[in-house]
Design a protein around this motif. Sequence first.
Motif, PDB file in Angstrom:
ATOM      1  N   TRP A  44       0.853  -1.188   0.000  1.00  0.00           N
ATOM      2  CA  TRP A  44       0.000   0.000   0.000  1.00  0.00           C
ATOM      3  C   TRP A  44       0.890   1.240   0.000  1.00  0.00           C
ATOM      4  O   TRP A  44       1.854   1.326   0.774  1.00  0.00           O
ATOM      5  N   ARG A 107      -3.109  -2.561  -3.697  1.00  0.00           N
ATOM      6  CA  ARG A 107      -4.221  -3.108  -2.905  1.00  0.00           C
ATOM      7  C   ARG A 107      -5.399  -3.586  -3.751  1.00  0.00           C
ATOM      8  O   ARG A 107      -6.250  -4.347  -3.268  1.00  0.00           O
ATOM      9  N   SER A 108      -5.489  -3.128  -4.992  1.00  0.00           N
ATOM     10  CA  SER A 108      -6.619  -3.515  -5.839  1.00  0.00           C
ATOM     11  C   SER A 108      -6.366  -4.818  -6.588  1.00  0.00           C
ATOM     12  O   SER A 108      -7.089  -5.139  -7.529  1.00  0.00           O
ATOM     13  N   ARG A 111      -9.356  -7.211  -6.924  1.00  0.00           N
ATOM     14  CA  ARG A 111     -10.372  -6.592  -7.773  1.00  0.00           C
ATOM     15  C   ARG A 111      -9.967  -6.681  -9.242  1.00  0.00           C
ATOM     16  O   ARG A 111     -10.790  -6.977 -10.110  1.00  0.00           O
ATOM     17  N   TRP A 140     -12.162   0.535  -5.457  1.00  0.00           N
ATOM     18  CA  TRP A 140     -11.827   0.018  -4.117  1.00  0.00           C
ATOM     19  C   TRP A 140     -12.193   1.039  -3.044  1.00  0.00           C
ATOM     20  O   TRP A 140     -12.767   0.682  -2.004  1.00  0.00           O
ATOM     21  N   ASP A 143     -15.948   1.185  -2.296  1.00  0.00           N
ATOM     22  CA  ASP A 143     -16.484   0.032  -1.570  1.00  0.00           C
ATOM     23  C   ASP A 143     -15.887  -0.118  -0.179  1.00  0.00           C
ATOM     24  O   ASP A 143     -16.411  -0.866   0.649  1.00  0.00           O
ATOM     25  N   SER A 144     -14.809   0.592   0.102  1.00  0.00           N
ATOM     26  CA  SER A 144     -14.125   0.442   1.391  1.00  0.00           C
ATOM     27  C   SER A 144     -14.504   1.532   2.390  1.00  0.00           C
ATOM     28  O   SER A 144     -14.356   1.333   3.599  1.00  0.00           O
TER      29      SER A 144
END
Length: 486
Positions: A44, A107-108, A111, A140, A143-144
């Motif tokens: 990240w 981090r994606s 996805r 992301w 949705d987070s």
Amino acid sequence: MSARYVAALDQGTTSSRCLLFDRAGRTVAMAQQEHRQITPRPGWVEHDADEILERSRACIEDALAGAGARPADVAAIGIANQRETVVLWERESGRPLANAIVWQDARSAERVAALGEIDRFRAQTGLPLATYFSGPKLSWLLDSLPGARARAEAGELAAGTIDTWLAWQLAGAHATDVTNASRTLLMDLATLGWDDGLLDAIGVPRALLAEIGPSSRVVGEVGGIPLAALLGDQHAALFGQCCFAPGEAKCTYGTGNFLVLNTGAGAVPSRHGLITGVAYQLGDEPPAYMLEGSIAVTGALVQWLRDNLGLIESAADIEALAASVPDSDGCVIVPAFSGLFAPRWRPDARGLICGLTRFHTKAHIARAALDATAYATRELVEAMVADAGVALPVLRVDGGMTANDLLLQIQADVLGLPVVRPSVIETTALGAAYAAGLAVGFWSSLEELRAIERGEREWAPHATEQERERGYAAWNAAVERSLGWA
């Protein structure tokens, strides 16, 4: 025109800078401030968008003060920005909902994997499916963050890459350009517009997004100065190197390395792991297209040696340390900290140092770091030549790392090609200034820009073919060992 200067706000991965250029393309003032690199988890990478804004404002003020200039002395300002980094904010307050997610962030990955095979959208966007690009990062975030998707669909939120964030905050415009939009996985290369099918597949509401326009046009004012250009940083560097004709290329050495080739009026599909995109668009003219190869970590490796390992006190120290040994003596570094970008596109790769013996010192590691940049760049050059079907006669270079003369000699040796550096190595800012100046008539044409003296220096290759190929084989063997760790 009575104004004496054009300004460029160069918002990079590690710092914000403002430069003022005169009509001869000379730097008359420069101000720079670093911003934090936030790494809350492995893979990240985040930035504080408000900090970037604060640093940008301060740099503009400091550059004007350094030149003894008022806003009326500046014909226009252009923005060049780190491209795939994305910000999500409230329209009413202008407050970011979270830290910006940086282009290096991985981090994606889940996805992206769920979207299907790597070339699913390549014909439409020119891009492979990868964590590199903005669209999956933005999805992301929606949705987070609790309630963010519903608020986005209701029109309460805005989003964009860093050019859009700065244009909103500094000039009151929700704008982006074709170069930055082409790095989102959300823009169709043929129409130069957001595509509903891509938006639906990746999960980004259209209501969030800015208007896409040409790279060179007035979108608002920054403290009384026309904001007249928005360009992704590598596109700006191509423009600053005056690579206006098909077949002309440059490589920028910064946090990462970026090799870009102008392909002219046609978008050339890549068969060798490169990216197809928009190079730039000037006003109402048709866009120019490009091929690009991106390396995630080059200058960032030097920063890592400084900040994480403490091998050097400043980034500039690496040249003398690496020059204290004749070579790396078999030590090889692969800085795949968040996977490998072009031409391999392997998010599962991780960094390694191999070939170590008790003989090796920090000088050999420093030398191996420079070698890593040179060999990864050779991979890009070979892919570019295969895709474009033309050999590069020279490699034109720019960016902060090219102040390192030893690196450029290593690069020439690794490629077997001359390496050419202009006197103004910060061509990213110069390209943004050129595009802004053209929009308001400070410069009249591309021909006028080409005629500006650039004061070039050249490095010729000295290594034998055997030496070159032996080192490249060791590099490729190390890269194969870096795969499959994540």
